[in-house]
Design a protein around this motif. Structure first.
Motif, PDB file in Angstrom:
ATOM      1  N   LYS A  83      12.432  -9.171  -1.052  1.00 21.94           N
ATOM      2  CA  LYS A  83      11.194  -8.886  -1.792  1.00 21.94           C
ATOM      3  C   LYS A  83       9.954  -9.156  -0.950  1.00 21.94           C
ATOM      4  O   LYS A  83       8.969  -8.426  -1.035  1.00 21.94           O
ATOM      5  N   THR A  84       9.997 -10.178  -0.116  1.00 23.18           N
ATOM      6  CA  THR A  84       8.835 -10.474   0.729  1.00 23.18           C
ATOM      7  C   THR A  84       8.598  -9.359   1.739  1.00 23.18           C
ATOM      8  O   THR A  84       7.455  -9.069   2.072  1.00 23.18           O
ATOM      9  N   ASP A  85       9.670  -8.712   2.205  1.00 20.09           N
ATOM     10  CA  ASP A  85       9.528  -7.584   3.135  1.00 20.09           C
ATOM     11  C   ASP A  85       8.957  -6.352   2.432  1.00 20.09           C
ATOM     12  O   ASP A  85       8.291  -5.528   3.050  1.00 20.09           O
ATOM     13  N   LEU A  86       9.228  -6.226   1.148  1.00 19.79           N
ATOM     14  CA  LEU A  86       8.801  -5.042   0.404  1.00 19.79           C
ATOM     15  C   LEU A  86       7.289  -4.994   0.193  1.00 19.79           C
ATOM     16  O   LEU A  86       6.725  -3.923  -0.014  1.00 19.79           O
ATOM     17  N   LEU A  87       6.628  -6.128   0.281  1.00 18.96           N
ATOM     18  CA  LEU A  87       5.168  -6.161   0.122  1.00 18.96           C
ATOM     19  C   LEU A  87       4.486  -5.236   1.121  1.00 18.96           C
ATOM     20  O   LEU A  87       3.498  -4.574   0.789  1.00 18.96           O
ATOM     21  N   LYS A  88       5.021  -5.133   2.315  1.00 17.88           N
ATOM     22  CA  LYS A  88       4.469  -4.255   3.362  1.00 17.88           C
ATOM     23  C   LYS A  88       4.339  -2.819   2.850  1.00 17.88           C
ATOM     24  O   LYS A  88       3.340  -2.149   3.108  1.00 17.88           O
ATOM     25  N   TYR A  89       5.341  -2.356   2.105  1.00 18.65           N
ATOM     26  CA  TYR A  89       5.349  -0.964   1.658  1.00 18.65           C
ATOM     27  C   TYR A  89       4.361  -0.738   0.514  1.00 18.65           C
ATOM     28  O   TYR A  89       3.795   0.347   0.396  1.00 18.65           O
ATOM     29  N   LYS A  90       4.133  -1.741  -0.284  1.00 18.14           N
ATOM     30  CA  LYS A  90       3.069  -1.645  -1.297  1.00 18.14           C
ATOM     31  C   LYS A  90       1.718  -1.543  -0.607  1.00 18.14           C
ATOM     32  O   LYS A  90       0.856  -0.769  -1.017  1.00 18.14           O
ATOM     33  N   LEU A  91       1.528  -2.318   0.441  1.00 17.42           N
ATOM     34  CA  LEU A  91       0.264  -2.266   1.188  1.00 17.42           C
ATOM     35  C   LEU A  91       0.079  -0.914   1.876  1.00 17.42           C
ATOM     36  O   LEU A  91      -1.050  -0.472   2.076  1.00 17.42           O
ATOM     37  N   MET A  92       1.193  -0.259   2.232  1.00 14.79           N
ATOM     38  CA  MET A  92       1.122   1.070   2.841  1.00 14.79           C
ATOM     39  C   MET A  92       0.772   2.150   1.824  1.00 14.79           C
ATOM     40  O   MET A  92       0.346   3.227   2.195  1.00 14.79           O
ATOM     41  N   GLY A  93       1.000   1.861   0.529  1.00 16.70           N
ATOM     42  CA  GLY A  93       0.657   2.841  -0.491  1.00 16.70           C
ATOM     43  C   GLY A  93       1.749   3.157  -1.495  1.00 16.70           C
ATOM     44  O   GLY A  93       1.530   3.948  -2.407  1.00 16.70           O
ATOM     45  N   ALA A  94       2.932   2.554  -1.344  1.00 13.46           N
ATOM     46  CA  ALA A  94       3.971   2.746  -2.357  1.00 13.46           C
ATOM     47  C   ALA A  94       3.483   2.120  -3.661  1.00 13.46           C
ATOM     48  O   ALA A  94       2.859   1.062  -3.654  1.00 13.46           O
TER      49      ALA A  94
END
Length: 115
Positions: A83-94
């Motif tokens: 889950k901590t790695d997934l934050l990157k993709y939210k910041l990218m726009g997911a």
């Protein structure tokens, strides 16, 4: 509603298809290049993508390219990453990031929220 499912694993695509097929038209891609082409051709309402895929081009590339093509693209990441790695993709726009294994209600909650 049209949903583009992007995953290099057939089992993962079939699982998502079973969850969504009663209420959505499903379009599938097994790699990010095909997904980009299918997005241009079919203009799906939602894209559900994995991150880690064979061939070296992953979901992070797809997120970037789809948002360049359509800044309003509704992208949901479904990945086995932490889950901590997934934050990157939210910041990218997911719009949302779901950790595998996919939970039926969680997936539908995310789709309902972006539609």
């Amino acid at each position: 509603m049209k949903v583009l499912i992007v995953d290099d694993e057939l089992f993962a695509r079939r699982t998502l298809e079973r969850i969504l097929s009663d209420d959505a038209e499903i379009i599938e891609a097994q790699d990010c290049y095909d997904a980009y082409t299918m997005y241009e051709a079919f203009h799906p309402d939602v894209v559900i993508t994995d991150i880690m895929m064979k061939g070296g081009i992953g979901g992070d590339w797809l997120i970037d390219k789809l948002l360049q093509l359509d800044e309003h693209a509704k992208i949901i990441v479904c990945s086995g990453r932490q889950k901590t790695d997934l934050l990157k993709y939210k910041l990218m726009g997911a719009k949302y990031c779901i950790q595998k294994p996919i939970k039926y209600q969680e997936l539908w909650d995310c789709i309902d929220a972006v539609i």
